[in-house]
Motif scaffolding. Sequence first.
Motif, PDB file in Angstrom:
ATOM      1  N   GLN A   4     -20.099 -13.952 -22.236  1.00  8.88           N
ATOM      2  CA  GLN A   4     -20.802 -13.071 -21.321  1.00  8.88           C
ATOM      3  C   GLN A   4     -20.331 -13.304 -19.896  1.00  8.88           C
ATOM      4  OE1 GLN A   4     -22.962 -10.650 -22.157  1.00  8.88           O
ATOM      5  NE2 GLN A   4     -22.619 -11.145 -24.294  1.00  8.88           N
ATOM      6  N   LYS A   5     -20.460 -12.289 -19.078  1.00  5.30           N
ATOM      7  CA  LYS A   5     -20.112 -12.403 -17.671  1.00  5.30           C
ATOM      8  C   LYS A   5     -21.246 -13.167 -16.999  1.00  5.30           C
ATOM      9  CE  LYS A   5     -18.191  -9.674 -13.996  1.00  5.30           C
ATOM     10  NZ  LYS A   5     -17.657  -8.373 -13.627  1.00  5.30           N
ATOM     11  N   LYS A   6     -21.001 -14.442 -16.669  1.00  3.88           N
ATOM     12  CA  LYS A   6     -22.057 -15.313 -16.169  1.00  3.88           C
ATOM     13  C   LYS A   6     -22.224 -15.256 -14.663  1.00  3.88           C
ATOM     14  CE  LYS A   6     -21.938 -18.546 -19.923  1.00  3.88           C
ATOM     15  NZ  LYS A   6     -20.814 -18.888 -20.722  1.00  3.88           N
ATOM     16  N   ASN A   7     -21.149 -14.946 -13.952  1.00  4.85           N
ATOM     17  CA  ASN A   7     -21.254 -14.879 -12.500  1.00  4.85           C
ATOM     18  C   ASN A   7     -20.227 -13.894 -11.976  1.00  4.85           C
ATOM     19  OD1 ASN A   7     -18.689 -16.231 -11.911  1.00  4.85           O
ATOM     20  ND2 ASN A   7     -19.684 -18.044 -12.748  1.00  4.85           N
ATOM     21  N   SER A   8     -20.300 -13.607 -10.702  1.00  9.77           N
ATOM     22  CA  SER A   8     -19.421 -12.596 -10.125  1.00  9.77           C
ATOM     23  C   SER A   8     -17.983 -13.092 -10.004  1.00  9.77           C
ATOM     24  CB  SER A   8     -19.957 -12.181  -8.750  1.00  9.77           C
ATOM     25  OG  SER A   8     -19.960 -13.303  -7.895  1.00  9.77           O
ATOM     26  N   ASN A   9     -17.718 -14.359 -10.326  1.00 16.24           N
ATOM     27  CA  ASN A   9     -16.348 -14.871 -10.247  1.00 16.24           C
ATOM     28  C   ASN A   9     -15.614 -14.793 -11.578  1.00 16.24           C
ATOM     29  OD1 ASN A   9     -16.534 -15.462  -7.540  1.00 16.24           O
ATOM     30  ND2 ASN A   9     -17.183 -17.559  -7.879  1.00 16.24           N
ATOM     31  N   LEU A  10     -16.236 -14.208 -12.595  1.00 18.95           N
ATOM     32  CA  LEU A  10     -15.572 -14.058 -13.876  1.00 18.95           C
ATOM     33  C   LEU A  10     -15.177 -12.600 -14.059  1.00 18.95           C
ATOM     34  CD1 LEU A  10     -14.679 -15.397 -16.544  1.00 18.95           C
ATOM     35  CD2 LEU A  10     -16.900 -14.715 -17.471  1.00 18.95           C
ATOM     36  N   GLU A  11     -13.886 -12.367 -14.240  1.00 13.60           N
ATOM     37  CA  GLU A  11     -13.375 -11.023 -14.463  1.00 13.60           C
ATOM     38  C   GLU A  11     -13.099 -10.868 -15.950  1.00 13.60           C
ATOM     39  OE1 GLU A  11      -9.875  -8.539 -12.446  1.00 13.60           O
ATOM     40  OE2 GLU A  11      -9.151 -10.290 -13.552  1.00 13.60           O
ATOM     41  N   ILE A  12     -13.683  -9.831 -16.552  1.00 16.85           N
ATOM     42  CA  ILE A  12     -13.423  -9.501 -17.953  1.00 16.85           C
ATOM     43  C   ILE A  12     -12.857  -8.095 -17.959  1.00 16.85           C
ATOM     44  CG2 ILE A  12     -14.401  -9.165 -20.250  1.00 16.85           C
ATOM     45  CD1 ILE A  12     -16.728 -11.020 -19.379  1.00 16.85           C
ATOM     46  N   GLU A  13     -11.586  -7.972 -18.371  1.00 16.92           N
ATOM     47  CA  GLU A  13     -10.982  -6.649 -18.368  1.00 16.92           C
ATOM     48  C   GLU A  13      -9.990  -6.502 -19.505  1.00 16.92           C
ATOM     49  OE1 GLU A  13      -9.000  -6.085 -14.590  1.00 16.92           O
ATOM     50  OE2 GLU A  13      -7.254  -7.200 -15.233  1.00 16.92           O
ATOM     51  N   ARG A  14      -9.776  -5.245 -19.888  1.00 17.28           N
ATOM     52  CA  ARG A  14      -8.758  -4.911 -20.874  1.00 17.28           C
ATOM     53  C   ARG A  14      -7.751  -3.982 -20.224  1.00 17.28           C
ATOM     54  NH1 ARG A  14     -11.772  -3.713 -26.465  1.00 17.28           N
ATOM     55  NH2 ARG A  14      -9.614  -3.439 -27.145  1.00 17.28           N
ATOM     56  N   LYS A  15      -6.479  -4.137 -20.611  1.00 19.85           N
ATOM     57  CA  LYS A  15      -5.381  -3.358 -20.035  1.00 19.85           C
ATOM     58  C   LYS A  15      -4.698  -2.548 -21.121  1.00 19.85           C
ATOM     59  CE  LYS A  15      -3.861  -6.393 -16.318  1.00 19.85           C
ATOM     60  NZ  LYS A  15      -2.735  -6.408 -15.417  1.00 19.85           N
ATOM     61  N   PHE A  16      -4.284  -1.334 -20.738  1.00 19.26           N
ATOM     62  CA  PHE A  16      -3.619  -0.427 -21.665  1.00 19.26           C
ATOM     63  C   PHE A  16      -2.462   0.272 -20.973  1.00 19.26           C
ATOM     64  CE2 PHE A  16      -7.999  -0.813 -22.909  1.00 19.26           C
ATOM     65  CZ  PHE A  16      -7.972  -0.870 -24.291  1.00 19.26           C
ATOM     66  N   LEU A  17      -1.429   0.560 -21.723  1.00 16.50           N
ATOM     67  CA  LEU A  17      -0.408   1.470 -21.234  1.00 16.50           C
ATOM     68  C   LEU A  17      -1.028   2.865 -21.237  1.00 16.50           C
ATOM     69  CD1 LEU A  17       2.745   0.173 -23.146  1.00 16.50           C
ATOM     70  CD2 LEU A  17       2.073  -0.280 -20.772  1.00 16.50           C
ATOM     71  N   VAL A  18      -0.491   3.750 -20.423  1.00 17.51           N
ATOM     72  CA  VAL A  18      -0.990   5.116 -20.340  1.00 17.51           C
ATOM     73  C   VAL A  18       0.099   6.029 -20.872  1.00 17.51           C
ATOM     74  CG1 VAL A  18      -1.758   6.928 -18.761  1.00 17.51           C
ATOM     75  CG2 VAL A  18      -2.499   4.571 -18.409  1.00 17.51           C
ATOM     76  N   LYS A  19      -0.266   6.876 -21.850  1.00 16.54           N
ATOM     77  CA  LYS A  19       0.744   7.697 -22.523  1.00 16.54           C
ATOM     78  C   LYS A  19       0.847   9.118 -21.987  1.00 16.54           C
ATOM     79  CE  LYS A  19      -2.366   8.749 -26.374  1.00 16.54           C
ATOM     80  NZ  LYS A  19      -2.589   8.592 -27.802  1.00 16.54           N
ATOM     81  N   SER A  20      -0.029   9.483 -21.059  1.00 17.18           N
ATOM     82  CA  SER A  20       0.023  10.830 -20.496  1.00 17.18           C
ATOM     83  C   SER A  20      -0.623  10.805 -19.118  1.00 17.18           C
ATOM     84  CB  SER A  20      -0.711  11.784 -21.442  1.00 17.18           C
ATOM     85  OG  SER A  20      -1.555  12.656 -20.771  1.00 17.18           O
ATOM     86  N   GLU A  21      -0.203  11.707 -18.269  1.00 15.54           N
ATOM     87  CA  GLU A  21      -0.791  11.777 -16.924  1.00 15.54           C
ATOM     88  C   GLU A  21      -2.005  12.704 -16.879  1.00 15.54           C
ATOM     89  OE1 GLU A  21       1.773  12.035 -13.555  1.00 15.54           O
ATOM     90  OE2 GLU A  21       3.182  10.575 -14.385  1.00 15.54           O
ATOM     91  N   ARG A  22      -2.575  13.028 -18.041  1.00 16.35           N
ATOM     92  CA  ARG A  22      -3.783  13.869 -18.078  1.00 16.35           C
ATOM     93  C   ARG A  22      -4.947  13.225 -17.343  1.00 16.35           C
ATOM     94  NH1 ARG A  22      -2.255  14.536 -23.426  1.00 16.35           N
ATOM     95  NH2 ARG A  22      -3.909  13.159 -24.119  1.00 16.35           N
ATOM     96  N   PHE A  23      -4.909  11.893 -17.195  1.00 19.26           N
ATOM     97  CA  PHE A  23      -5.991  11.205 -16.479  1.00 19.26           C
ATOM     98  C   PHE A  23      -6.171  11.770 -15.081  1.00 19.26           C
ATOM     99  CE2 PHE A  23      -2.239   8.785 -15.311  1.00 19.26           C
ATOM    100  CZ  PHE A  23      -2.404   8.619 -13.953  1.00 19.26           C
TER     101      PHE A  23
END
Length: 163
Positions: A4-23
């Motif tokens: 769990q994210k216990k404090n503001s100093n813990l970063e939890i993130e997931r990264k993905f390649l982007v396959k289209s510029e539709r974003f």
Amino acid sequence: MTNQKKNSNLEIERKFLVKSERFKNYSDKEERIVQGFLNTNPERTVRIRIKGNKGYITVKGKSNETGLSRFEWEKEISVAEADSLLKIAEPGIIEKLRYEVKSEKHTFEIDVFAGDNTGLIIAEVELQSEDEVFNKPDWLGAEVTGIAKYYNSQLSKNPFKLW
């Protein structure tokens, strides 16, 4: 047990390649980012960033075994201070445009890299826990969470154009 994210100093993130510029059709924010690193040691990276009209210094710790979580501390500094620190950064300044896309209760930050990393587009989503479920937009590609060559600190040393 869930990390769990216990404090503001813990970063939890997931990264993905982007396959289209539709974003871009769903983005409500775009900012130019220039950043460099004072230290790219995987145990602790020190990043200097100018994002829009603000400067930042950020210290990040080593990722955990899953690559999802790590210590992060950030402080806003003036653009003049950030600019001065970028002058003594390690070689390999990174330039990118960051887009933000809201998807349900999450916000994806999509980085479209320029310069030596042109052609690379990576999306990140911050989470409250490592097993948090989120909607994956159809423009997301392969997950690259925890793959070191996609870390900005590594892209500054081994840019996408050299792959």
